[in-house]
Design a protein around this motif. Structure first.
Motif, short mmCIF file in Angstrom:
data_model
loop_
_atom_site.label_atom_id
_atom_site.label_comp_id
_atom_site.label_asym_id
_atom_site.label_seq_id
_atom_site.Cartn_x
_atom_site.Cartn_y
_atom_site.Cartn_z
N THR A 117 -0.72 -2.60 22.21
CA THR A 117 0.32 -3.85 22.54
C THR A 117 -0.38 -4.45 23.80
N ALA A 118 -0.83 -3.66 24.51
CA ALA A 118 -1.41 -4.19 25.83
C ALA A 118 -2.66 -4.64 25.95
N CYS A 119 -2.99 -4.99 24.91
CA CYS A 119 -4.30 -5.51 24.64
C CYS A 119 -4.42 -7.18 24.52
N LYS A 120 -5.46 -7.76 25.04
CA LYS A 120 -5.34 -9.22 25.15
C LYS A 120 -6.89 -9.61 24.56
N VAL A 121 -6.70 -10.31 23.55
CA VAL A 121 -8.01 -10.85 22.71
C VAL A 121 -8.26 -12.39 23.45
N VAL A 122 -9.60 -12.28 24.04
CA VAL A 122 -10.09 -13.33 24.33
C VAL A 122 -11.28 -13.80 23.36
N SER A 123 -11.21 -15.16 23.08
CA SER A 123 -12.30 -15.80 22.22
C SER A 123 -12.34 -17.06 22.37
N GLY A 124 -13.47 -17.59 22.02
CA GLY A 124 -13.71 -19.12 22.01
C GLY A 124 -14.98 -19.52 21.29
N VAL A 125 -15.68 -20.56 21.73
CA VAL A 125 -16.81 -21.41 21.07
C VAL A 125 -17.40 -22.19 22.22
N PHE A 126 -18.56 -21.91 22.59
CA PHE A 126 -19.53 -22.30 23.75
C PHE A 126 -20.06 -23.50 22.90
N LYS A 127 -19.84 -24.91 23.23
CA LYS A 127 -20.49 -25.88 22.28
C LYS A 127 -21.06 -26.86 23.28
N HIS A 128 -21.37 -26.73 24.41
CA HIS A 128 -21.73 -27.64 25.38
C HIS A 128 -23.41 -28.14 24.96
N THR A 129 -23.28 -29.44 25.05
CA THR A 129 -24.72 -29.85 25.01
C THR A 129 -25.74 -29.61 26.11
N LEU A 130 -26.97 -28.97 25.84
CA LEU A 130 -27.80 -28.56 27.07
C LEU A 130 -29.09 -29.54 26.82
N THR A 131 -29.77 -29.78 27.87
CA THR A 131 -30.93 -30.30 27.87
C THR A 131 -32.22 -29.78 28.62
N ASN A 132 -31.85 -28.99 29.56
CA ASN A 132 -33.16 -28.26 30.24
C ASN A 132 -33.43 -27.07 29.43
N LEU A 133 -34.66 -26.80 29.31
CA LEU A 133 -35.28 -25.55 28.42
C LEU A 133 -34.92 -24.34 29.63
N GLY A 134 -34.59 -23.32 29.00
CA GLY A 134 -34.40 -22.18 29.77
C GLY A 134 -33.06 -21.35 29.61
N TYR A 135 -32.77 -20.42 30.37
CA TYR A 135 -31.64 -19.66 30.73
C TYR A 135 -30.29 -20.47 31.06
N HIS A 136 -29.29 -20.32 30.33
CA HIS A 136 -28.03 -21.08 30.46
C HIS A 136 -27.06 -20.02 30.55
N LYS A 137 -26.07 -19.81 31.36
CA LYS A 137 -25.04 -19.07 31.35
C LYS A 137 -23.85 -19.51 30.32
N ILE A 138 -23.23 -18.62 29.45
CA ILE A 138 -22.28 -19.14 28.56
C ILE A 138 -21.13 -18.60 28.66
N VAL A 139 -20.92 -17.22 28.77
CA VAL A 139 -19.51 -16.58 28.99
C VAL A 139 -19.78 -15.43 29.88
N GLU A 140 -18.77 -14.96 30.40
CA GLU A 140 -18.75 -13.85 31.25
C GLU A 140 -17.77 -12.61 30.54
N ILE A 141 -18.28 -11.37 30.36
CA ILE A 141 -17.55 -10.24 29.99
C ILE A 141 -17.15 -9.58 31.03
N PRO A 142 -15.83 -9.43 31.19
CA PRO A 142 -15.34 -8.58 32.27
C PRO A 142 -15.24 -7.34 32.27
N GLU A 143 -15.12 -6.52 33.32
CA GLU A 143 -15.09 -5.01 33.35
C GLU A 143 -13.92 -4.65 32.40
N GLY A 144 -13.87 -3.39 31.73
CA GLY A 144 -13.34 -2.91 30.95
C GLY A 144 -12.98 -3.73 29.51
#
Length: 647
Positions: free
Chosen positions: A49-76
């Motif tokens: 009951t104390a759990c919180k579900v976090v969800s979503g979809v990263f749909k941003h349009t990117l142009t530059n090649l390379g690494y792009h940060k999309i989401v942060e996974i918190p501690e715990g």
């Protein structure tokens, strides 16, 4: 003897504590017989009951090649699921907030498998590239003990990244804090039992973060299996041992083979039942099974494996056709503790380094070809269009779709063409050479046709109603006659070629001796009158020169010119090229060659002696000065008009 008995007693107590012969289990709270388990969000004894579900979809349009940060996974976080929504040439990457790469760092693409990071084990999946349309994914049960960042290595349009994890709600202490709290520190109202740990730390080597190139510190080596155990206070040691147990004992006779030859494996001690005195092996039922030590895992072959070149996947070809380039990442890696680490490249110098770049050619480029010359203009005059055939041709010579060629380089296959203004003029032939009557009055003829004029410099308008005459009178002298209807001979055909007419004179005459007297026609009314005209056709005309009337003269004096258009036309009045060039009429001639004599105005005089200053100051445009210096201003105006006329 006493020492052996003491050792046997200690082994008995240890086995009693660890083996739990009564079948009791240890709960997540470390208490014997507890039935508490960890819920979905990592809470010991929690009910979800104390759990919180976090969800979503990263749909941003990117142009530059390379690494792009999309989401942060918190501690715990627990039940972590990072999934690409469809297959693409992009890759997922994972790194810790401390800067250490976990999966796919520094352009090195790891193989699918299990990777430890953030206090949990991640399962990296990459479905079959041929038979599956599913994308990549990271899965982990958690909980994490630090913040983790998820990246996407962008190479083509983002298909969407679905992320989901569970975190404890507010005012909830995560069990991962157990690893960080001080001994004796209260947790949820309970005190932790003190424990003694003995960690031997060996510095392995300092590695480099595969995402950022920053140092991630020194990795301590902790021998596994050395976990503290607590003897319950109510445990009473047994002081009486059976005779059988006094004669036989469990003895370690060796260890299992190491699971790996390098990079830190594991092995377990092997215990056999032996005679206490002779140390001979006997069947295991001679020893008390409840006192048999539980084999604990021990580290072995902890030295790193030899370094090797880890070869990444080739990038896409830089060009869709023709010769391009592709790249791949080559990293020096070593395996230690079932983990693959990036190390300095000098460790791989004993191996030949694979190539990092290569030429590539998906196919030979198609090219544009112009197959035909420009067509004639679509109109004889005015603005029209002309076309030519342009095709996209492959290197095999086959005509392919235009999309196969570079549309920016496509030659024009249609363009405008200006054939000049569409004026109309009367086109005339020369008069026929023959008169229709051999004597007396006759006529000569010519052809007249209204056609489009293509010469843009001619000041001509439409043909109008003033159609030039097609006949002109002629007379070859008086004729002699006789009494009766007298029909003269047929005249020559009115045209030298094509259809024409012939004329002849028919009169009523009275023939006298040596003479003919012309009578009134009614005197011969009783006799059938012969026809005086008939059609004739000598031969096909072929082609003849036609020309327009002369234009007005370009100047009224001092020599100008006038022009007319000359055209060669066939029998059907279409343009032909078969006329005799030597007979072509002139198309331009001079006119108005006399000098220009300005009219002298006696009243136009200079009223001031310095009118030359007015002229130099260009004040003649004003009425006052033009009147006051009339002669000077008029002289300058005539000079300027003459200069313009000579241009």
């Amino acid at each position: 003897m006493f020492v052996s008995y003491l050792i046997l007693t200690l082994l008995y107590f240890q086995t009693a504590v660890l083996a739990r012969p009564g079948g009791e289990s240890i709960g997540c709270d470390d208490y014997l017989g507890s039935d508490k388990v960890i819920d979905k969000c990592g809470i010991c004894g929690g009910d979800n009951t104390a759990c919180k579900v976090v969800s979503g979809v990263f749909k941003h349009t990117l142009t530059n090649l390379g690494y792009h940060k999309i989401v942060e996974i918190p501690e715990g976080a627990t039940k972590i699921n990072i999934t690409e929504m469809s297959k693409s040439n992009n890759y997922l990457a994972l790194r810790s907030r401390s800067g250490r790469s976990i999966i796919n760092g520094n352009w090195a693409i790891d193989r699918p498998g299990r990777y430890e990071g953030g206090g949990t084990m991640f399962t990296y999946k990459r479905p079959n590239e041929i038979s599956s349309t599913a994308g990549e994914s990271f899965l982990a049960d958690g909980p994490t003990n630090e913040v983790l960042d998820v990246y996407m290595i962008h190479q083509q349009p983002n298909p969407g990244i679905h992320y989901e994890y569970i975190i404890p709600g507010d005012n909830v202490i995560s069990p991962q804090l157990l690893a960080h709290r001080r001994p004796g520190e209260p947790l949820n109202g309970q005190l932790e039992m003190p424990e003694s740990t003995n960690h031997n730390e060996d510095d392995l080597h300092r590695e480099t973060d595969t995402l950022t190139g920053q140092s991630v510190g020194t990795f301590p080596v902790i021998p596994p299996g050395r976990f503290p155990s607590h003897q319950p206070e109510n445990q009473v040691p047994a002081v009486q041992l059976s005779r059988q147990n006094r004669e036989y004992n469990w003895k370690q006779i060796g260890k299992t083979e190491c699971t790996t030859t390098c990079g830190k494996g594991s092995q377990y001690p092997v215990f056999h039942c032996v005679n206490r005195v002779t140390h001979e092996e006997v069947p295991e039922n001679y020893c008390d099974s409840s006192t048999k030590p539980i084999p604990e895992e021990e580290a072995c072959n902890i030295f790193p494996c030899p370094a090797f070149w880890d070869i990444g996947e080739w990038s896409e070809c830089s060009k869709t056709c023709g010769l391009g380039m592709q790249h791949r990442q080559i990293l020096c890696r070593q395996i230690y503790a079932n983990r693959t680490l990036t190390v300095q490249q000098y460790r791989c110098h004993h191996l030949e380094k694979p190539e990092t770049t290569s030429t590539c050619q998906l196919k030979i480029c198609s090219e544009w070809q112009i197959r035909t010359e420009w067509t004639s203009c679509s109109v004889p005059c005015g603005v029209g269009q002309r076309t030519r055939d342009v095709k996209c041709v492959s290197n095999l010579g086959d005509v392919v779709d235009d999309e196969e060629c570079n549309m920016k380089l496509r030659p024009n296959d249609i363009e405008n063409c200006d054939m000049g203004p569409c004026a109309k003029s009367w086109f005339l032939t020369e008069w026929s050479d023959r008169c229709s009557a051999e004597c007396g009055d006759g006529i000569r003829t010519r052809s007249v046709v209204c056609m489009t004029n293509h010469v843009s410099s001619l000041p001509l308008e439409g043909c109008g109603n003033n159609r030039p005459s097609e006949t002109t009178p002629c007379n070859n002298g008086p004729c002699a006659g006789k009494v009766e209807w007298f029909a003269g001979s047929w005249s020559q055909c009115s045209t030298e070629c094509g259809g024409g007419t012939q004329q002849r004179e028919v009169i009523c005459v009275r023939k006298t001796e040596g003479n003919f007297d012309v009578l009134n026609p009614y005197e011969c009314s009783y006799v059938e009158r012969p026809p005086s005209q008939q059609s004739c056709y000598l031969k096909p005309c072929g082609s003849k020169w036609f020309h327009t009337e002369w234009s007005t003269c370009s100047k009224s004096c001092e020599g100008g010119f006038r022009v007319r258009e000359v055209r060669c036309l066939s029998d059907d009045m279409t343009t032909s090229t078969h006329c005799d060039p030597q007979l072509k009429p002139e198309e331009k001639e001079p006119c108005n060659t006399h000098d220009c004599i300005p009219e002298i105005d006696e009243n136009c005089k200079d009223k001031y002696y310095n009118c030359n200053v007015v002229v130099q100051a260009r004040l003649c445009v004003y009425t006052y000065y033009k009147t006051a210096c009339c002669a000077s201003c008029t002289r300058v105006a005539n000079r300027q008009s003459g200069l313009l006329g000579h241009r």
